[in-house]
Design an enzyme around this catalytic site. Sequence first.
Site, PDB file in Angstrom:
ATOM      1  N   HIS A  78       0.886  -1.169   0.000  1.00 34.38           N
ATOM      2  CA  HIS A  78       0.000   0.000   0.000  1.00 34.38           C
ATOM      3  C   HIS A  78       0.919   1.212   0.000  1.00 34.38           C
ATOM      4  CE1 HIS A  78      -3.657   2.274   1.254  1.00 34.38           C
ATOM      5  NE2 HIS A  78      -2.846   2.940   2.059  1.00 34.38           N
TER       6      HIS A  78
ATOM      7  N   ILE B   9      -2.539  -1.104  14.446  1.00 30.90           N
ATOM      8  CA  ILE B   9      -3.440  -1.801  13.525  1.00 30.90           C
ATOM      9  C   ILE B   9      -2.787  -3.117  13.111  1.00 30.90           C
ATOM     10  CG2 ILE B   9      -4.792  -1.614  11.411  1.00 30.90           C
ATOM     11  CD1 ILE B   9      -4.586   1.454  11.706  1.00 30.90           C
TER      12      ILE B   9
ATOM     13  N   TYR C 263      -7.457  -1.996   7.843  1.00 33.78           N
ATOM     14  CA  TYR C 263      -6.630  -0.824   8.142  1.00 33.78           C
ATOM     15  C   TYR C 263      -7.393   0.463   7.842  1.00 33.78           C
ATOM     16  CZ  TYR C 263      -3.131   2.750   6.874  1.00 33.78           C
ATOM     17  OH  TYR C 263      -2.424   3.912   6.725  1.00 33.78           O
TER      18      TYR C 263
ATOM     19  N   HIS D 192     -10.151   1.096  10.373  1.00 37.64           N
ATOM     20  CA  HIS D 192      -9.752   1.132  11.786  1.00 37.64           C
ATOM     21  C   HIS D 192      -9.871   2.563  12.324  1.00 37.64           C
ATOM     22  CE1 HIS D 192      -7.302   0.771  15.388  1.00 37.64           C
ATOM     23  NE2 HIS D 192      -7.419  -0.548  15.263  1.00 37.64           N
TER      24      HIS D 192
END
Length: 109
Positions: free
Chosen positions: A10, A39, A77, A80
């Site tokens: 990412h 996370i 993620y 979150h």
Amino acid sequence: MEEAKGVLKHLFLAKFKDGTPPDQIDGLIKGFAKLFNLIPPVKSFHWGKDVSAENLHQGFTHVFELTFESMEGVAEYLAHPAHVEFAKVIRPNLDKFLVIDYKPTTVHL
């Protein structure tokens, strides 16, 4: 070519607004890095500033790379609460940003 199993990258490319104080940028980077410990799906976190001699960065100055095991991990993620709150803090400081998710592929010659 071989796709890396169980790995998803990412990438977050950022250009901070002109006039953003360096200590404020440092604080935002530290806040971003803290997400790694908060996370669980985030397997690694790296960042750096553009140092390319080609000058093709299109204004992006910082790169943040997070590693996950799956797209489900990325989705966890993004949803979150720690990420949602951090996004509210960093976005007002950005002139522009770009996000890319990809599965690394290795070429064997």
